[in-house]
Design a protein around this motif. Structure first.
Motif, mmCIF file in Angstrom:
data_model
loop_
_atom_site.group_PDB
_atom_site.id
_atom_site.type_symbol
_atom_site.label_atom_id
_atom_site.label_comp_id
_atom_site.label_asym_id
_atom_site.label_seq_id
_atom_site.Cartn_x
_atom_site.Cartn_y
_atom_site.Cartn_z
ATOM 1 N N ILE A 202 -4.030 1.998 -2.953
ATOM 2 C CA ILE A 202 -3.694 3.158 -2.120
ATOM 3 C C ILE A 202 -2.338 3.712 -2.521
ATOM 4 O O ILE A 202 -2.104 4.924 -2.498
ATOM 5 C CB ILE A 202 -3.716 2.772 -0.628
ATOM 6 N N LYS A 203 -1.439 2.832 -2.926
ATOM 7 C CA LYS A 203 -0.102 3.262 -3.340
ATOM 8 C C LYS A 203 -0.135 3.954 -4.699
ATOM 9 O O LYS A 203 0.543 4.965 -4.902
ATOM 10 C CB LYS A 203 0.832 2.046 -3.395
ATOM 11 N N THR A 204 -0.933 3.419 -5.616
ATOM 12 C CA THR A 204 -0.917 3.934 -6.978
ATOM 13 C C THR A 204 -1.757 5.192 -7.145
ATOM 14 O O THR A 204 -1.317 6.169 -7.755
ATOM 15 C CB THR A 204 -1.398 2.858 -7.966
ATOM 16 N N ASN A 205 -3.003 5.173 -6.633
ATOM 17 C CA ASN A 205 -3.874 6.337 -6.799
ATOM 18 C C ASN A 205 -4.989 6.292 -5.761
ATOM 19 O O ASN A 205 -6.068 5.770 -6.007
ATOM 20 C CB ASN A 205 -4.463 6.375 -8.207
ATOM 21 N N GLU A 206 -4.713 6.853 -4.590
ATOM 22 C CA GLU A 206 -5.689 6.817 -3.503
ATOM 23 C C GLU A 206 -6.927 7.643 -3.819
ATOM 24 O O GLU A 206 -8.050 7.256 -3.467
ATOM 25 C CB GLU A 206 -5.037 7.318 -2.211
ATOM 26 N N ASN A 207 -6.743 8.761 -4.515
ATOM 27 C CA ASN A 207 -7.892 9.606 -4.850
ATOM 28 C C ASN A 207 -8.876 8.887 -5.764
ATOM 29 O O ASN A 207 -10.097 8.976 -5.583
ATOM 30 C CB ASN A 207 -7.415 10.899 -5.521
ATOM 31 N N ARG A 208 -8.346 8.156 -6.740
ATOM 32 C CA ARG A 208 -9.225 7.419 -7.637
ATOM 33 C C ARG A 208 -9.991 6.343 -6.868
ATOM 34 O O ARG A 208 -11.153 6.074 -7.165
ATOM 35 C CB ARG A 208 -8.408 6.784 -8.763
ATOM 36 N N LEU A 209 -9.328 5.747 -5.880
ATOM 37 C CA LEU A 209 -9.991 4.732 -5.056
ATOM 38 C C LEU A 209 -11.181 5.339 -4.317
ATOM 39 O O LEU A 209 -12.261 4.725 -4.247
ATOM 40 C CB LEU A 209 -8.987 4.153 -4.053
ATOM 41 N N GLU A 210 -11.003 6.541 -3.814
ATOM 42 C CA GLU A 210 -12.092 7.238 -3.123
ATOM 43 C C GLU A 210 -13.222 7.578 -4.097
ATOM 44 O O GLU A 210 -14.403 7.460 -3.763
ATOM 45 C CB GLU A 210 -11.569 8.509 -2.466
ATOM 46 N N TYR A 211 -12.874 7.992 -5.310
ATOM 47 C CA TYR A 211 -13.888 8.329 -6.307
ATOM 48 C C TYR A 211 -14.731 7.110 -6.687
ATOM 49 O O TYR A 211 -15.905 7.241 -7.054
ATOM 50 C CB TYR A 211 -13.232 8.904 -7.567
ATOM 51 N N LEU A 212 -14.133 5.915 -6.584
ATOM 52 C CA LEU A 212 -14.867 4.692 -6.916
ATOM 53 C C LEU A 212 -15.794 4.254 -5.786
ATOM 54 O O LEU A 212 -16.514 3.268 -5.919
ATOM 55 C CB LEU A 212 -13.878 3.566 -7.230
ATOM 56 N N GLY A 213 -15.767 4.985 -4.691
ATOM 57 C CA GLY A 213 -16.681 4.696 -3.589
ATOM 58 C C GLY A 213 -16.088 3.887 -2.456
ATOM 59 O O GLY A 213 -16.815 3.487 -1.533
ATOM 60 N N PHE A 214 -14.776 3.650 -2.491
ATOM 61 C CA PHE A 214 -14.119 2.900 -1.424
ATOM 62 C C PHE A 214 -13.543 3.865 -0.386
ATOM 63 O O PHE A 214 -13.113 4.966 -0.721
ATOM 64 C CB PHE A 214 -12.991 2.027 -1.976
ATOM 65 N N SER A 215 -13.510 3.416 0.858
ATOM 66 C CA SER A 215 -12.901 4.213 1.917
ATOM 67 C C SER A 215 -11.451 3.778 2.094
ATOM 68 O O SER A 215 -11.185 2.664 2.557
ATOM 69 C CB SER A 215 -13.667 4.023 3.232
ATOM 70 N N ALA A 216 -10.521 4.633 1.709
ATOM 71 C CA ALA A 216 -9.103 4.307 1.852
ATOM 72 C C ALA A 216 -8.741 4.105 3.322
ATOM 73 O O ALA A 216 -7.910 3.253 3.659
ATOM 74 C CB ALA A 216 -8.246 5.413 1.243
ATOM 75 N N TYR A 217 -9.371 4.878 4.189
ATOM 76 C CA TYR A 217 -9.121 4.743 5.635
ATOM 77 C C TYR A 217 -9.501 3.342 6.099
ATOM 78 O O TYR A 217 -8.732 2.665 6.798
ATOM 79 C CB TYR A 217 -9.940 5.786 6.391
ATOM 80 N N SER A 218 -10.690 2.876 5.726
ATOM 81 C CA SER A 218 -11.164 1.559 6.146
ATOM 82 C C SER A 218 -10.300 0.443 5.573
ATOM 83 O O SER A 218 -9.962 -0.522 6.270
ATOM 84 C CB SER A 218 -12.621 1.369 5.708
ATOM 85 N N ILE A 219 -9.920 0.574 4.307
ATOM 86 C CA ILE A 219 -9.122 -0.462 3.659
ATOM 87 C C ILE A 219 -7.739 -0.554 4.292
ATOM 88 O O ILE A 219 -7.239 -1.648 4.580
ATOM 89 C CB ILE A 219 -9.015 -0.177 2.147
ATOM 90 N N LEU A 220 -7.116 0.601 4.530
ATOM 91 C CA LEU A 220 -5.788 0.594 5.137
ATOM 92 C C LEU A 220 -5.861 0.097 6.579
ATOM 93 O O LEU A 220 -4.940 -0.584 7.052
ATOM 94 C CB LEU A 220 -5.171 1.988 5.082
ATOM 95 N N TRP A 221 -6.944 0.414 7.289
ATOM 96 C CA TRP A 221 -7.101 -0.080 8.667
ATOM 97 C C TRP A 221 -7.171 -1.603 8.680
ATOM 98 O O TRP A 221 -6.552 -2.256 9.522
ATOM 99 C CB TRP A 221 -8.365 0.507 9.288
ATOM 100 N N ALA B 141 0.820 -1.213 0.000
ATOM 101 C CA ALA B 141 0.000 0.000 0.000
ATOM 102 C C ALA B 141 0.852 1.260 0.000
ATOM 103 O O ALA B 141 0.328 2.372 0.100
ATOM 104 C CB ALA B 141 -0.923 0.004 1.213
ATOM 105 N N GLY B 142 2.171 1.074 -0.083
ATOM 106 C CA GLY B 142 3.069 2.225 -0.123
ATOM 107 C C GLY B 142 3.410 2.792 1.235
ATOM 108 O O GLY B 142 3.964 3.894 1.319
ATOM 109 N N GLN B 143 3.102 2.058 2.308
ATOM 110 C CA GLN B 143 3.352 2.540 3.669
ATOM 111 C C GLN B 143 4.363 1.626 4.354
ATOM 112 O O GLN B 143 4.157 0.415 4.413
ATOM 113 C CB GLN B 143 2.052 2.589 4.478
#
Length: 307
Positions: free
Chosen positions: A185-204, A46-48
């Motif tokens: 999340i590593k490649t394009n977190e903003n696009r992930l959010e636009y698709l309706g996914f919660s980056a916070y929830s996925i990374l958690w 995830a790039g972290q």
């Protein structure tokens, strides 16, 4: 091909452990490091990068030691399960705060929390034994009280089976929708959010999974040593886990095992022949690997398999 190599490698480790009993402890420790590297790999995808994930190994190891001292009859499997549960719960709680951050802030906050835990464990001497740590007697394995060698062989079998199972589980996770979203999340977190996914929830979720897997490593380190000290949670341990993950590569779970193998071999060789420079040799190995295999050793294997 890679799956076959993984199974063959685990079988060879079991054969080596039984044929050469003096290698058993080293193999279990090596598998523990491989499991820990498996644990930090989802976050790296995830790039972290976390420089403090050894704290979850520490949570698990101290849980094992405290329970083994309080209830000497508890089985090894029960102790492992208890340690993993505690590390997972700790990951759930800490992750609620940590996954709000990215990049260097993510890595440094994990490092800071791990050093707070390290300092607390060193100060609470009447509970944790301070820097001397906590020792405990060998717990039973599957209800059997074993002598040292059979006990080590039992741990070898259990650790190999769990390591293989965790590798299979993580590889399936990487191929799942949640695993793909975590990598996004590593490649394009903003696009992930636009698709309706919660980056916070996925990374958690990825953070909790990471804490769970690293918890197994801490439990095995405690059980094979019969002693836990704050050093298990020191930041250098976290750096070693990241070192192994980078060395092996995160493209496939076998990378953690290859990285752990090379790490242990280089450390043993350099400690034997360059006692005062072994850290330099390790660092040189990592730098060389990054230049020669930018995607790690598993990346090179995958590239050759496709050709």
């Amino acid at each position: 091909m890679i799956r076959a190599i993984s199974i063959l490698g685990l079988l060879l480790l079991l054969v080596l452990g039984f044929a050469k009993p003096w290698t058993t402890t080293a193999i279990v420790v090596g598998l523990s490091y491989a499991i820990a590297a498996l644990g930090v790999s989802p976050l790296m995808r995830a790039g972290q990068i976390s420089f403090g994930h050894a704290m979850f190994a520490c949570f698990s190891a101290y849980t094992v030691a405290c329970l083994a001292r309080a209830f000497p009859g508890l089985d090894v499997l029960v102790l492992i399960l208890a340690g993993v549960v505690v590390s997972t719960v700790a990951g759930m709680i800490i992750g609620l705060f940590i996954v709000r951050y990215r990049g260097i802030f993510f890595g440094m906050l994990n490092l800071a929390l791990s050093m707070v835990l390290f300092a607390i464990l060193g100060k609470l001497y009447h509970i944790t034994g301070g820097t001397d740590g906590l020792s405990f007697t060998r717990p039973p394995v599957l209800g059997m009280a074993l002598e040292r060698k059979p006990y080590e062989w039992g741990l070898l079998i259990i650790s190999a089976l769990i390591a293989g199972g965790l590798g299979w589980m993580l590889q399936r996770f990487y191929a799942s929708g949640c695993g793909q979203a975590l990598a996004a999340i590593k490649t394009n977190e903003n696009r992930l959010e636009y698709l309706g996914f919660s980056a916070y929830s996925i990374l958690w979720r990825g953070y909790v999974l990471s804490a769970l897997v690293v918890g197994f490593a801490g439990a095995f380190l405690a059980l094979i040593q019969g002693l836990v000290t704050p050093e298990i949670g020191f930041w250098l341990k976290s750096a070693e886990y990241v070192f192994i993950a980078i060395l092996g590569g995160t493209g496939h779970v076998i990378g953690a095992f290859l990285g752990a193998l090379v790490f242990e071999l280089v450390r043993l060789f350099s400690a034997s022949y360059f006692a005062s420079l072994w850290q330099f040799v390790l660092g040189l190995t990592l730098v060389s690997t990054i230049f020669i295999f930018p995607a790690g050793m598993v990346g090179q294997l995958t590239r050759r398999a496709r050709q």
